[in-house]
Design a protein around this motif. Structure first.
Motif, PDB file in Angstrom:
ATOM      1  N   ALA A  27      46.008  31.483  53.262  1.00 28.88           N
ATOM      2  CA  ALA A  27      46.296  31.104  54.540  1.00 28.88           C
ATOM      3  C   ALA A  27      47.575  30.184  54.470  1.00 28.88           C
ATOM      4  CB  ALA A  27      45.242  30.203  55.284  1.00 28.88           C
ATOM      5  N   VAL A  28      48.812  30.372  54.813  1.00 28.15           N
ATOM      6  CA  VAL A  28      49.862  29.964  54.623  1.00 28.15           C
ATOM      7  C   VAL A  28      50.769  29.814  55.886  1.00 28.15           C
ATOM      8  CG1 VAL A  28      51.172  31.990  54.242  1.00 28.15           C
ATOM      9  CG2 VAL A  28      51.997  29.981  53.116  1.00 28.15           C
ATOM     10  N   PRO A  29      51.382  28.416  55.986  1.00 28.08           N
ATOM     11  CA  PRO A  29      52.302  27.989  56.962  1.00 28.08           C
ATOM     12  C   PRO A  29      53.678  28.995  57.139  1.00 28.08           C
ATOM     13  CG  PRO A  29      51.876  25.848  55.808  1.00 28.08           C
ATOM     14  CD  PRO A  29      51.095  27.371  54.992  1.00 28.08           C
ATOM     15  N   SER A  30      54.032  29.134  58.244  1.00 24.11           N
ATOM     16  CA  SER A  30      55.232  30.106  58.555  1.00 24.11           C
ATOM     17  C   SER A  30      56.658  29.541  57.649  1.00 24.11           C
ATOM     18  CB  SER A  30      55.318  30.159  59.880  1.00 24.11           C
ATOM     19  OG  SER A  30      55.893  28.827  60.577  1.00 24.11           O
ATOM     20  N   THR A  31      56.798  28.268  57.319  1.00 26.18           N
ATOM     21  CA  THR A  31      57.808  27.821  56.803  1.00 26.18           C
ATOM     22  C   THR A  31      58.083  28.329  55.349  1.00 26.18           C
ATOM     23  OG1 THR A  31      56.370  25.720  56.126  1.00 26.18           O
ATOM     24  CG2 THR A  31      57.973  25.641  58.124  1.00 26.18           C
ATOM     25  N   TYR A  32      56.645  28.889  54.788  1.00 28.45           N
ATOM     26  CA  TYR A  32      57.185  29.384  53.157  1.00 28.45           C
ATOM     27  C   TYR A  32      57.856  30.538  53.247  1.00 28.45           C
ATOM     28  CZ  TYR A  32      53.531  26.119  51.478  1.00 28.45           C
ATOM     29  OH  TYR A  32      52.844  25.065  51.191  1.00 28.45           O
ATOM     30  N   SER A  33      58.853  30.621  52.323  1.00 30.30           N
ATOM     31  CA  SER A  33      59.643  31.678  51.834  1.00 30.30           C
ATOM     32  C   SER A  33      58.755  32.726  51.016  1.00 30.30           C
ATOM     33  CB  SER A  33      60.707  31.346  51.314  1.00 30.30           C
ATOM     34  OG  SER A  33      60.375  31.139  49.868  1.00 30.30           O
ATOM     35  N   ASP A  34      59.246  33.936  50.961  1.00 32.99           N
ATOM     36  CA  ASP A  34      58.578  35.136  50.275  1.00 32.99           C
ATOM     37  C   ASP A  34      58.730  34.668  48.845  1.00 32.99           C
ATOM     38  OD1 ASP A  34      57.431  37.511  49.965  1.00 32.99           O
ATOM     39  OD2 ASP A  34      59.355  38.390  50.568  1.00 32.99           O
ATOM     40  N   GLU A  35      59.613  33.837  48.277  1.00 28.75           N
ATOM     41  CA  GLU A  35      59.916  33.659  47.127  1.00 28.75           C
ATOM     42  C   GLU A  35      58.969  32.588  46.375  1.00 28.75           C
ATOM     43  OE1 GLU A  35      62.515  34.314  49.082  1.00 28.75           O
ATOM     44  OE2 GLU A  35      62.719  36.092  47.912  1.00 28.75           O
ATOM     45  N   GLN A  36      58.492  31.522  47.477  1.00 32.83           N
ATOM     46  CA  GLN A  36      57.563  30.590  47.313  1.00 32.83           C
ATOM     47  C   GLN A  36      56.307  31.123  47.103  1.00 32.83           C
ATOM     48  OE1 GLN A  36      58.703  28.035  50.778  1.00 32.83           O
ATOM     49  NE2 GLN A  36      58.709  26.461  49.299  1.00 32.83           N
ATOM     50  N   LEU A  37      55.871  31.987  47.861  1.00 35.32           N
ATOM     51  CA  LEU A  37      54.472  32.590  47.820  1.00 35.32           C
ATOM     52  C   LEU A  37      54.387  33.305  46.406  1.00 35.32           C
ATOM     53  CD1 LEU A  37      53.635  34.236  50.952  1.00 35.32           C
ATOM     54  CD2 LEU A  37      52.301  32.397  50.088  1.00 35.32           C
ATOM     55  N   ILE A  38      55.549  34.251  45.998  1.00 30.28           N
ATOM     56  CA  ILE A  38      55.524  34.693  44.690  1.00 30.28           C
ATOM     57  C   ILE A  38      55.296  33.832  43.387  1.00 30.28           C
ATOM     58  CG2 ILE A  38      56.991  36.158  43.304  1.00 30.28           C
ATOM     59  CD1 ILE A  38      57.598  37.718  46.029  1.00 30.28           C
ATOM     60  N   ASP A  39      56.032  32.584  43.684  1.00 31.67           N
ATOM     61  CA  ASP A  39      55.778  31.648  42.661  1.00 31.67           C
ATOM     62  C   ASP A  39      54.387  31.117  42.442  1.00 31.67           C
ATOM     63  OD1 ASP A  39      58.108  30.919  41.490  1.00 31.67           O
ATOM     64  OD2 ASP A  39      58.580  28.988  42.606  1.00 31.67           O
ATOM     65  N   LEU A  40      53.694  31.195  43.678  1.00 32.62           N
ATOM     66  CA  LEU A  40      52.177  30.923  43.592  1.00 32.62           C
ATOM     67  C   LEU A  40      51.541  31.921  42.545  1.00 32.62           C
ATOM     68  CD1 LEU A  40      50.300  28.762  45.185  1.00 32.62           C
ATOM     69  CD2 LEU A  40      49.911  30.315  46.907  1.00 32.62           C
ATOM     70  N   TYR A  41      51.782  33.132  43.062  1.00 33.77           N
ATOM     71  CA  TYR A  41      51.159  34.299  42.257  1.00 33.77           C
ATOM     72  C   TYR A  41      51.521  34.324  40.675  1.00 33.77           C
ATOM     73  CZ  TYR A  41      49.054  36.567  46.436  1.00 33.77           C
ATOM     74  OH  TYR A  41      48.321  36.591  47.363  1.00 33.77           O
ATOM     75  N   LEU A  42      52.758  33.861  40.597  1.00 37.45           N
ATOM     76  CA  LEU A  42      53.298  33.771  39.082  1.00 37.45           C
ATOM     77  C   LEU A  42      52.442  32.806  38.360  1.00 37.45           C
ATOM     78  CD1 LEU A  42      57.122  34.351  39.420  1.00 37.45           C
ATOM     79  CD2 LEU A  42      55.475  35.981  38.590  1.00 37.45           C
ATOM     80  N   GLY A  43      52.284  31.682  38.982  1.00 35.46           N
ATOM     81  CA  GLY A  43      51.330  30.700  38.147  1.00 35.46           C
ATOM     82  C   GLY A  43      49.896  31.266  38.078  1.00 35.46           C
ATOM     83  N   MET A  44      49.429  31.889  38.723  1.00 32.20           N
ATOM     84  CA  MET A  44      48.154  32.674  38.520  1.00 32.20           C
ATOM     85  C   MET A  44      48.361  33.903  37.367  1.00 32.20           C
ATOM     86  SD  MET A  44      46.924  33.415  42.428  1.00 32.20           S
ATOM     87  CE  MET A  44      47.176  32.139  43.808  1.00 32.20           C
ATOM     88  N   ASP A  45      49.420  34.488  37.647  1.00 35.38           N
ATOM     89  CA  ASP A  45      49.682  35.595  36.675  1.00 35.38           C
ATOM     90  C   ASP A  45      49.883  34.905  35.085  1.00 35.38           C
ATOM     91  OD1 ASP A  45      49.595  38.349  36.290  1.00 35.38           O
ATOM     92  OD2 ASP A  45      51.725  38.009  35.639  1.00 35.38           O
ATOM     93  N   GLU A  46      50.328  33.696  34.953  1.00 36.02           N
ATOM     94  CA  GLU A  46      50.183  33.176  33.570  1.00 36.02           C
ATOM     95  C   GLU A  46      48.908  33.123  33.003  1.00 36.02           C
ATOM     96  OE1 GLU A  46      52.278  29.203  32.813  1.00 36.02           O
ATOM     97  OE2 GLU A  46      53.465  29.857  34.760  1.00 36.02           O
ATOM     98  N   LEU A  47      48.029  32.700  33.644  1.00 36.70           N
ATOM     99  CA  LEU A  47      46.625  32.772  33.181  1.00 36.70           C
ATOM    100  C   LEU A  47      46.086  34.082  33.128  1.00 36.70           C
ATOM    101  CD1 LEU A  47      44.733  29.802  34.838  1.00 36.70           C
ATOM    102  CD2 LEU A  47      44.932  30.211  32.441  1.00 36.70           C
ATOM    103  N   ALA A  48      46.204  34.964  34.104  1.00 34.50           N
ATOM    104  CA  ALA A  48      45.772  36.289  34.431  1.00 34.50           C
ATOM    105  C   ALA A  48      46.169  37.067  32.986  1.00 34.50           C
ATOM    106  CB  ALA A  48      46.328  36.742  35.585  1.00 34.50           C
ATOM    107  N   LYS A  49      47.320  36.933  32.485  1.00 34.57           N
ATOM    108  CA  LYS A  49      48.041  37.728  31.474  1.00 34.57           C
ATOM    109  C   LYS A  49      47.247  37.123  30.261  1.00 34.57           C
ATOM    110  CE  LYS A  49      52.921  38.395  32.117  1.00 34.57           C
ATOM    111  NZ  LYS A  49      53.871  37.285  32.346  1.00 34.57           N
ATOM    112  N   LYS A  50      46.943  35.775  29.987  1.00 32.32           N
ATOM    113  CA  LYS A  50      46.378  35.196  28.746  1.00 32.32           C
ATOM    114  C   LYS A  50      44.833  35.611  28.769  1.00 32.32           C
ATOM    115  CE  LYS A  50      45.255  30.904  26.481  1.00 32.32           C
ATOM    116  NZ  LYS A  50      45.433  29.320  26.598  1.00 32.32           N
TER     117      LYS A  50
END
Lengths: 332, 332
Positions: free
Chosen positions: A103-126
């Motif tokens: 659940a995310v505020p309308s002020t977030y950009s697409d890129e910011q949300l993707i950053d969040l997923y990239l942080g997860m993906d670092e661990l997910a890859k490992k």
């Protein structure tokens, strides 16, 4: 009013859920047991035969569980998934998949949300974990729920109810580092060292689970709410009395100079270290030492002294034995 | 600042997560495949042999997906679980378990939270679904994430990619009722009728899934984002062209007098009816009619006319054939 609408409003532009999904959708799945990943009403998986499926989920809220003062979105994504994987490790499970509901505020950009997923993906890859689904909706503050799924052989799961008399009590890593790191960040948001990293990017102890899969019986918890709380949970679930010694608790040498009362708070009551605490038979303790030797610090900190209908945890500090409550508060 | 704390603050009093869990924890599990439910770091399940596991999750946010102006907490609990179960129905899956993650303001009482769970439990009882875990954390607005788990035989899952040329397109129930009910509520919050009930307490079409389990192939979606959107998803996933007829779309007789443009919005673009829309072969369509006869309204609304690399949905209304876009907007 967005009622009855599932579109995500970003930067004033309506970004269709579909388009966003296309951006975060994995191009392939690491686990062949993912039959249908993202892109239908639900995901379909077929966990390997003979295994049980372990399911955990955790929600983290802006300014409650993380703060943008001290962390980047990428760190936050990393940390929320780490906390969830830690729950799988605490069950003795090998991670397979995860789902993310934001659940995310309308002020977030697409890129910011993707950053969040990239942080997860670092661990997910490992850990070869697959993103299989989730949801992104509009809200006034950032709320992230992650669900994780793992596999465990029926006789290798590590429940907190599995402690018995004479078990050795052990803990991985050092205690209180994440909380100390958080306090350091509060005094200097730009500081970067071992302790701040332990707060921002905790390591789920999946390696412990893998190294010790030959152990026949273990009770296990992850230290998400502080050592005192976790030990009490093991004692209660196992109807057991646990005795630990202050001098045996593993503390980083750079924390040795901290005032004793403050150090006790860090070591006994501060959560989110995501180390593992558990018990095993004295015989299997030798095997754990052997298997983890030179790979992961595991320290004996006490004993299960008896099974009892009045479960309790005792802490001995400077020859004085006191009851250790869930909160970490102890009295004689 | 609650950072590093997992306790839930309710009415100024710290309610330990543990105590709250004790209150909502089921006293028994309806499914014997729940090996460890609430009360450890994670749940452990063993879905029946030979089945695949279907996983869906949905997040709903106060004032985005529901409003306290029109709904009680019990209705909200019911509705969030209904929306999730609907995703399982749309995959052809039988529900087994669910997990609930709630972010909740400190003003909520314990009793209010339990009301939310009671709304879910009404549905859970009906479909024999077990609450196996989740999390409750503090936040500034109510955000509810539910994850649901179901089982499906490998050859009986209903993907949106399964439509082929000559398929009959069908829909369960009537269309647009929930959105009409929501508009009625906006003009009179106390109104209670068939339509307001369809908004507050939608029925997941689990019965359709059960009645049609002998059908060999079906594409299926639930109408969560509106008929136009769901049909386009089937067309895209199947690389198919779908043709539907306005006159065939099932509409409640009490909605017949609504202005045509408004009615089109309700029927084509309004989601959250949680009816099912799908396709099957003409031969199996007869079997669906037979199996659902006198039990559930299922209406043929069109045909899959061809497989094509330019998937499209066409709507014929008064002899005029137009492209039906995802949004529900149509033009010639």
């Amino acid at each position: 009013m967005l009622l009855l609408k599932k579109d995500l409003f970003i930067g004033g532009v309506v970004l269709k859920e579909f388009e966003f999904i296309e951006k975060i959708k994995p191009s392939y799945y690491r686990n062949s047991s993912v039959i249908k990943g993202i892109g239908d009403d639900a995901a379909v998986v077929k966990p390997p035969n003979g295994y049980e499926l372990v399911i955990a989920s955790d929600t983290m809220v802006e300014n409650v569980h993380f703060s943008f003062e001290y962390m980047q979105l990428r760190d936050i994504g990393f940390r929320v998934l780490a906390a969830n994987l830690s729950d799988l490790a605490a069950m003795g499970a090998t991670p397979l998949y995860y789902a993310v509901n934001i659940a995310v505020p309308s002020t977030y950009s697409d890129e910011q949300l993707i950053d969040l997923y990239l942080g997860m993906d670092e661990l997910a890859k490992k850990y070869k974990v697959d993103l299989i689904g989730g949801d992104t909706v509009s809200a006034n503050e950032l709320v992230i729920t992650i669900s994780v799924f793992g596999k465990v052989l029926p006789n290798k799961k590590r429940l907190r109810s599995y402690a018995i008399t004479n078990d050795i009590v052990f803990v991985t890593g050092n205690l209180g580092e994440a909380a100390y790191g958080y306090d350091l960040l509060k005094s200097d948001v730009l500081l970067e060292n071992h302790f701040t990293d332990r707060h921002k990017r905790p390591t789920p102890r999946i390696d412990f689970t893998e190294l010790t899969d030959s152990i026949s019986r273990m009770s296990l918890n992850d230290v998400s709410d502080g050592l005192a709380s976790e030990l009490n949970e093991i004692a209660e679930a196992s109807n057991a009395v646990i005795e630990i010694n202050w001098d045996d608790l593993p503390v980083h040498s750079k924390m040795a100079s901290i005032d004793t009362e403050q150090l006790k708070k860090y070591v006994l009551s501060s959560g989110e270290d995501f180390e593992l605490v558990g018990t095993c038979s004295p015989k299997e303790w030798d095997l754990i030492k052997e298997k983890t030797s030179n790979k992961l610090q595991v320290t004996p900190i006490g004993k299960v002294t008896e099974e009892s209908n009045t479960p309790e945890v005792f802490l001995t500090i400077k020859n004085s034995r006191t009851i250790l409550h869930k909160s970490g508060y102890s009295h004689g």
